[in-house]
Design an enzyme around this catalytic site. Sequence first.
Site, PDB file in Angstrom:
ATOM      1  N   LYS A  86       0.869  -1.182   0.000  1.00 20.58           N
ATOM      2  CA  LYS A  86       0.000   0.000   0.000  1.00 20.58           C
ATOM      3  C   LYS A  86       0.902   1.227   0.000  1.00 20.58           C
ATOM      4  O   LYS A  86       2.121   1.122   0.097  1.00 20.58           O
ATOM      5  CB  LYS A  86      -0.916  -0.010   1.227  1.00 20.58           C
ATOM      6  CG  LYS A  86      -0.163  -0.070   2.553  1.00 20.58           C
ATOM      7  CD  LYS A  86      -1.113  -0.158   3.729  1.00 20.58           C
ATOM      8  CE  LYS A  86      -0.321  -0.268   5.049  1.00 20.58           C
ATOM      9  NZ  LYS A  86      -1.218  -0.380   6.206  1.00 20.58           N
ATOM     10  N   THR A 129       4.839 -13.034  -7.774  1.00 24.89           N
ATOM     11  CA  THR A 129       3.428 -13.055  -7.386  1.00 24.89           C
ATOM     12  C   THR A 129       2.967 -14.488  -7.198  1.00 24.89           C
ATOM     13  O   THR A 129       3.187 -15.328  -8.085  1.00 24.89           O
ATOM     14  CB  THR A 129       2.508 -12.367  -8.425  1.00 24.89           C
ATOM     15  OG1 THR A 129       1.140 -12.686  -8.136  1.00 24.89           O
ATOM     16  CG2 THR A 129       2.822 -12.791  -9.850  1.00 24.89           C
ATOM     17  N   ASP A 166       0.079 -15.357  -7.364  1.00 24.23           N
ATOM     18  CA  ASP A 166      -1.064 -15.529  -8.270  1.00 24.23           C
ATOM     19  C   ASP A 166      -0.630 -16.083  -9.629  1.00 24.23           C
ATOM     20  O   ASP A 166      -1.449 -16.642 -10.360  1.00 24.23           O
ATOM     21  CB  ASP A 166      -1.783 -14.202  -8.482  1.00 24.23           C
ATOM     22  CG  ASP A 166      -2.098 -13.492  -7.180  1.00 24.23           C
ATOM     23  OD1 ASP A 166      -2.381 -14.183  -6.185  1.00 24.23           O
ATOM     24  OD2 ASP A 166      -2.044 -12.244  -7.151  1.00 24.23           O
ATOM     25  N   ARG A 173     -16.652 -36.416   5.907  1.00 22.76           N
ATOM     26  CA  ARG A 173     -17.044 -35.034   5.638  1.00 22.76           C
ATOM     27  C   ARG A 173     -16.641 -34.582   4.238  1.00 22.76           C
ATOM     28  O   ARG A 173     -15.826 -35.187   3.570  1.00 22.76           O
ATOM     29  CB  ARG A 173     -16.363 -34.088   6.648  1.00 22.76           C
ATOM     30  CG  ARG A 173     -16.909 -34.170   8.051  1.00 22.76           C
ATOM     31  CD  ARG A 173     -16.057 -33.344   8.997  1.00 22.76           C
ATOM     32  NE  ARG A 173     -16.600 -33.357  10.353  1.00 22.76           N
ATOM     33  CZ  ARG A 173     -15.907 -32.993  11.431  1.00 22.76           C
ATOM     34  NH1 ARG A 173     -14.646 -32.601  11.311  1.00 22.76           N
ATOM     35  NH2 ARG A 173     -16.471 -33.015  12.618  1.00 22.76           N
ATOM     36  N   GLY A 211      -5.089 -16.170  -4.739  1.00 25.34           N
ATOM     37  CA  GLY A 211      -4.845 -16.144  -6.180  1.00 25.34           C
ATOM     38  C   GLY A 211      -5.403 -14.920  -6.863  1.00 25.34           C
ATOM     39  O   GLY A 211      -5.322 -14.783  -8.081  1.00 25.34           O
ATOM     40  N   ARG A 221     -16.798 -28.881   6.221  1.00 28.72           N
ATOM     41  CA  ARG A 221     -15.919 -28.002   6.986  1.00 28.72           C
ATOM     42  C   ARG A 221     -15.087 -27.190   6.001  1.00 28.72           C
ATOM     43  O   ARG A 221     -14.710 -27.673   4.934  1.00 28.72           O
ATOM     44  CB  ARG A 221     -15.005 -28.801   7.912  1.00 28.72           C
ATOM     45  CG  ARG A 221     -15.716 -29.488   9.063  1.00 28.72           C
ATOM     46  CD  ARG A 221     -16.221 -28.464  10.091  1.00 28.72           C
ATOM     47  NE  ARG A 221     -16.774 -29.120  11.262  1.00 28.72           N
ATOM     48  CZ  ARG A 221     -18.010 -29.556  11.396  1.00 28.72           C
ATOM     49  NH1 ARG A 221     -18.858 -29.422  10.369  1.00 28.72           N
ATOM     50  NH2 ARG A 221     -18.418 -30.130  12.513  1.00 28.72           N
ATOM     51  N   HIS A 268      -2.950 -16.192   4.321  1.00 32.63           N
ATOM     52  CA  HIS A 268      -1.555 -15.793   4.195  1.00 32.63           C
ATOM     53  C   HIS A 268      -0.550 -16.880   4.561  1.00 32.63           C
ATOM     54  O   HIS A 268       0.664 -16.677   4.404  1.00 32.63           O
ATOM     55  CB  HIS A 268      -1.308 -14.537   5.032  1.00 32.63           C
ATOM     56  CG  HIS A 268      -1.903 -13.313   4.419  1.00 32.63           C
ATOM     57  ND1 HIS A 268      -3.241 -13.035   4.510  1.00 32.63           N
ATOM     58  CD2 HIS A 268      -1.361 -12.313   3.691  1.00 32.63           C
ATOM     59  CE1 HIS A 268      -3.511 -11.899   3.873  1.00 32.63           C
ATOM     60  NE2 HIS A 268      -2.369 -11.445   3.363  1.00 32.63           N
ATOM     61  N   VAL A 269      -1.044 -18.024   5.023  1.00 30.28           N
ATOM     62  CA  VAL A 269      -0.141 -19.163   5.224  1.00 30.28           C
ATOM     63  C   VAL A 269       0.575 -19.490   3.912  1.00 30.28           C
ATOM     64  O   VAL A 269       1.720 -19.951   3.898  1.00 30.28           O
ATOM     65  CB  VAL A 269      -0.925 -20.385   5.735  1.00 30.28           C
ATOM     66  CG1 VAL A 269      -0.043 -21.626   5.768  1.00 30.28           C
ATOM     67  CG2 VAL A 269      -1.500 -20.107   7.112  1.00 30.28           C
TER      68      VAL A 269
END
EC number: 2.7.1.11
Length: 365
Positions: free
Chosen positions: A78, A139, A141, A176, A184, A277, A283-284
């Site tokens: 930022k 990146t 992404d 489950r 991304g 679940r 951010h891991v």
Amino acid sequence: MTKTKRIGILTSGGDCGGLNAVIRAVVRRARDYDMEIYGIKGATQGLMNRPVEAELLDMKKVSGILRYGGTILGTVNKGNPFAYPMPDGSIVDRAEEVIDGYHKLGLDALIGIGGDGSLAILRRLAQQGNMNLVAVPKTIDNDLGATENSIGFNTAVTVAVEALDRLTYTAISHSRVMILEVMGRDAGHIAVSAGIAGGAHVVLIPEIPYDLDEVCDRLMNRALRGFNFSTMVVAEAVKTPTGEPVRYTNSLGQTLYGGIGQYLGDQISSRTGMESRVTILGHVQRGSTPSPLDRILGAAFGVAAVDLISQNKYDRMVAWVNREVIDVPIAEAIAQYSAVDIHGTLVRTAIGLGTYVGEIDQLIS
């Protein structure tokens, strides 16, 4: 005697695995050209501060950092210098302060490690302030079209696959549906790669529309065939069936992606009665120890960036294409956005494995 070149290096945008590998490679390669490398703290903020926040990097300071996550230089995502938010709420153009910081350091060139947004800002600064810039793509992404791989992507995928592996054991144990939401931005590269590597049964990405009824039918059919669990990977930018992105606004007023996994989990449970679940990886994916591939890529990019400076080739970005490092104009690199190729190998592979990736027929018919 030839003047020793003074080179600045900074990391900008979100952190990721492999940044320190680039820094280390730059310092080590610079010895061959008798260059001095100055690490700039906190990206453009370091050049904006007075005194300028930078330090001379030598072999001792980069020793051992190859395996470190994050960046030893610090980073920001930022504070655009051309529209910098001040404490009083005003917006000020502080670009000249950044440019002045570059010249105060007596730099001959700057290596900027960043994604498309960061590199666009750095290039604008370079053009305005007579700064010699070489760029390194970074990146998770992996959406910069001029390079097949960017620093951080492979590490993010590795973390996502490890998470999916762990969730699979719990899915089996508790019968489950386990849903993993991955980052991304607007591209589904992490999701589709992790989904294939982790054996997910459903992978949803922004590039391909999906039918929620079909998702539920797929999961129910697995149960009817005797499989007591299912796993899903969903990219954070996937929209609801009505076309709405799922976002939230934090305390700083920033609107961010997050929550599509929980939305889908609730819908699946209510429609099928199956227990679900949701894990939002977040951010891991950024903070991990870099994967071997990202260390190699970082090393190759760092060496190539210094080589470009030795040749006085500026306004270029290093890139990985056909298992080689090449260089391309920065303007061209940041103009090429790379979404998941719906006709590409990864999507075809997922479909061939029986994974539901959405209503692909709607896009190719």
